[in-house]
Scaffold this motif. Structure first.
Motif, PDB file in Angstrom:
ATOM      1  N   ILE A  36       1.074 -11.263 -15.881  1.00  0.00           N
ATOM      2  CA  ILE A  36       2.084 -11.524 -16.906  1.00  0.00           C
ATOM      3  C   ILE A  36       1.537 -12.457 -17.977  1.00  0.00           C
ATOM      4  N   ASN A  37       0.887 -13.540 -17.543  1.00  0.00           N
ATOM      5  CA  ASN A  37       0.331 -14.488 -18.511  1.00  0.00           C
ATOM      6  C   ASN A  37      -0.770 -13.841 -19.339  1.00  0.00           C
ATOM      7  N   GLY A  38      -1.579 -13.003 -18.688  1.00  0.00           N
ATOM      8  CA  GLY A  38      -2.650 -12.310 -19.401  1.00  0.00           C
ATOM      9  C   GLY A  38      -2.109 -11.334 -20.434  1.00  0.00           C
ATOM     10  N   ILE A  39      -1.057 -10.618 -20.065  1.00  0.00           N
ATOM     11  CA  ILE A  39      -0.460  -9.655 -20.987  1.00  0.00           C
ATOM     12  C   ILE A  39       0.219 -10.373 -22.142  1.00  0.00           C
ATOM     13  N   LYS A  40       0.890 -11.474 -21.839  1.00  0.00           N
ATOM     14  CA  LYS A  40       1.537 -12.241 -22.910  1.00  0.00           C
ATOM     15  C   LYS A  40       0.506 -12.744 -23.920  1.00  0.00           C
ATOM     16  N   GLN A  41      -0.620 -13.210 -23.416  1.00  0.00           N
ATOM     17  CA  GLN A  41      -1.673 -13.696 -24.298  1.00  0.00           C
ATOM     18  C   GLN A  41      -2.241 -12.539 -25.133  1.00  0.00           C
ATOM     19  N   ALA A  42      -2.493 -11.407 -24.474  1.00  0.00           N
ATOM     20  CA  ALA A  42      -3.027 -10.239 -25.188  1.00  0.00           C
ATOM     21  C   ALA A  42      -2.022  -9.735 -26.225  1.00  0.00           C
ATOM     22  N   GLN A  43      -0.744  -9.759 -25.854  1.00  0.00           N
ATOM     23  CA  GLN A  43       0.295  -9.303 -26.768  1.00  0.00           C
ATOM     24  C   GLN A  43       0.384 -10.216 -27.988  1.00  0.00           C
ATOM     25  N   ASP A  44       0.289 -11.521 -27.745  1.00  0.00           N
ATOM     26  CA  ASP A  44       0.359 -12.486 -28.841  1.00  0.00           C
ATOM     27  C   ASP A  44      -0.821 -12.293 -29.805  1.00  0.00           C
ATOM     28  N   GLU A  45      -2.005 -12.121 -29.233  1.00  0.00           N
ATOM     29  CA  GLU A  45      -3.194 -11.912 -30.058  1.00  0.00           C
ATOM     30  C   GLU A  45      -3.094 -10.600 -30.843  1.00  0.00           C
ATOM     31  N   HIS A  46      -2.572  -9.565 -30.166  1.00  0.00           N
ATOM     32  CA  HIS A  46      -2.415  -8.261 -30.814  1.00  0.00           C
ATOM     33  C   HIS A  46      -1.436  -8.362 -31.982  1.00  0.00           C
ATOM     34  N   ASN A  47      -0.302  -9.024 -31.755  1.00  0.00           N
ATOM     35  CA  ASN A  47       0.701  -9.155 -32.808  1.00  0.00           C
ATOM     36  C   ASN A  47       0.146  -9.910 -34.021  1.00  0.00           C
ATOM     37  N   LYS A  48      -0.610 -10.959 -33.760  1.00  0.00           N
ATOM     38  CA  LYS A  48      -1.206 -11.724 -34.858  1.00  0.00           C
ATOM     39  C   LYS A  48      -2.189 -10.858 -35.644  1.00  0.00           C
ATOM     40  N   GLU A  49      -2.973 -10.059 -34.912  1.00  0.00           N
ATOM     41  CA  GLU A  49      -3.952  -9.190 -35.568  1.00  0.00           C
ATOM     42  C   GLU A  49      -3.259  -8.128 -36.413  1.00  0.00           C
ATOM     43  N   VAL A  50      -2.200  -7.524 -35.850  1.00  0.00           N
ATOM     44  CA  VAL A  50      -1.474  -6.478 -36.582  1.00  0.00           C
ATOM     45  C   VAL A  50      -0.770  -7.059 -37.804  1.00  0.00           C
ATOM     46  N   GLU A  51      -0.174  -8.234 -37.654  1.00  0.00           N
ATOM     47  CA  GLU A  51       0.505  -8.874 -38.788  1.00  0.00           C
ATOM     48  C   GLU A  51      -0.490  -9.190 -39.901  1.00  0.00           C
ATOM     49  N   LYS A  52      -1.699  -9.589 -39.512  1.00  0.00           N
ATOM     50  CA  LYS A  52      -2.739  -9.878 -40.495  1.00  0.00           C
ATOM     51  C   LYS A  52      -3.150  -8.605 -41.232  1.00  0.00           C
ATOM     52  N   ILE A  53      -3.146  -7.477 -40.516  1.00  0.00           N
ATOM     53  CA  ILE A  53      -3.546  -6.209 -41.112  1.00  0.00           C
ATOM     54  C   ILE A  53      -2.519  -5.717 -42.129  1.00  0.00           C
ATOM     55  N   MET A  54      -1.240  -5.771 -41.761  1.00  0.00           N
ATOM     56  CA  MET A  54      -0.213  -5.140 -42.607  1.00  0.00           C
ATOM     57  C   MET A  54       0.674  -6.102 -43.386  1.00  0.00           C
ATOM     58  N   GLY A  55       0.591  -7.394 -43.093  1.00  0.00           N
ATOM     59  CA  GLY A  55       1.430  -8.355 -43.802  1.00  0.00           C
ATOM     60  C   GLY A  55       2.735  -8.610 -43.066  1.00  0.00           C
ATOM     61  N   LYS A  56       3.373  -9.722 -43.391  1.00  0.00           N
ATOM     62  CA  LYS A  56       4.561 -10.175 -42.655  1.00  0.00           C
ATOM     63  C   LYS A  56       5.730  -9.206 -42.761  1.00  0.00           C
ATOM     64  N   ASP A  57       6.024  -8.719 -43.954  1.00  0.00           N
ATOM     65  CA  ASP A  57       7.191  -7.856 -44.144  1.00  0.00           C
ATOM     66  C   ASP A  57       7.042  -6.527 -43.403  1.00  0.00           C
TER      67      ASP A  57
END
Length: 217
Positions: free
Chosen positions: A86-107
């Motif tokens: 669970i902790n590993g997935i949460k960390q991976a999910q957080d990193e993934h979300n940050k990467e995706v947000e950086k790619i496409m922008g906040k909106d």
């Protein structure tokens, strides 16, 4: 009473692997590389991403999918550690979300999150619709009522498991437990209100009877 709500809530901790699996399917789309590219293109078209963003999104989805697969594969051995997963997935999910947000922008990332939520709720609704078919003859439900119940209960299930996911692995303080119990009661109240709006009094009584019978099995 709040303690009873929290005790019932623990059942959702046990279905987190199901949520994780659905998350993997929706977010990383555990399919062939060609299909994965197609899905990235569909998302890109919906969000109006350019070619570079589309390629970066596809790579990010592939990376996240591989991380989820590796984390879940670790649980197949004798040294399985659900909390570590669970902790590993949460960390991976957080990193993934940050990467995706950086790619496409906040909106556009907010739109992307809404797309994921809609997809997950839809999958829950489809699963619940199949289960409701067993109840349909006992409660004289119309097909329209089945569809409405599937949407209602799919949304409720999503909200409950989302709260479970957010709180999994945490040591909650007394005040946080009270706040959590109130959130859960709110979800239960919304669900009950929805049932009362969709079903007739006679159908609701039959529904409640069926639910009680299921609990005893």
């Amino acid at each position: 009473q709040e303690e009873d709500v929290l005790n019932k809530f623990t059942q959702y901790i046990h279905v987190l692997p199901v949520f994780v699996f659905i998350l993997a399917v929706v977010v990383s789309h555990n399919v062939t590389a060609a299909e994965e590219d197609d899905i990235a293109v569909i998302i890109a078209e919906e969000l109006e991403l350019d070619q570079g963003q589309t390629e970066q999104l596809s790579a990010a989805m592939d990376k996240f999918g591989a991380q989820l697969e590796a984390l879940m594969a670790e649980q197949e051995g004798e040294d399985a550690d659900p909390e570590k997963m669970i902790n590993g997935i949460k960390q991976a999910q957080d990193e993934h979300n940050k990467e995706v947000e950086k790619i496409m922008g906040k909106d556009k990332f907010k739109q992307y999150e809404a797309m994921k939520e809609k997809a997950i709720k839809g999958m829950f609704a489809d699963l619940i619709a199949i289960q409701i078919m067993d109840v349909q003859p006992k409660t004289s439900l119309t097909d329209e009522q089945v569809d409405k119940l599937a949407d209602l209960l799919g949304d409720s299930k999503y909200r409950l498991i989302k709260v479970a996911w957010e709180n999994a692995g945490k040591n909650l303080r007394p005040g946080q437990k009270v706040s959590l119990a109130r959130t859960l009661k709110g979800i239960q109240k919304d669900t009950r209100t929805g049932l009362q709006e969709i079903l007739t009094p006679e159908q609701l009584a039959a529904w409640d009877k069926h639910m009680e019978e299921q609990k005893k099995k």
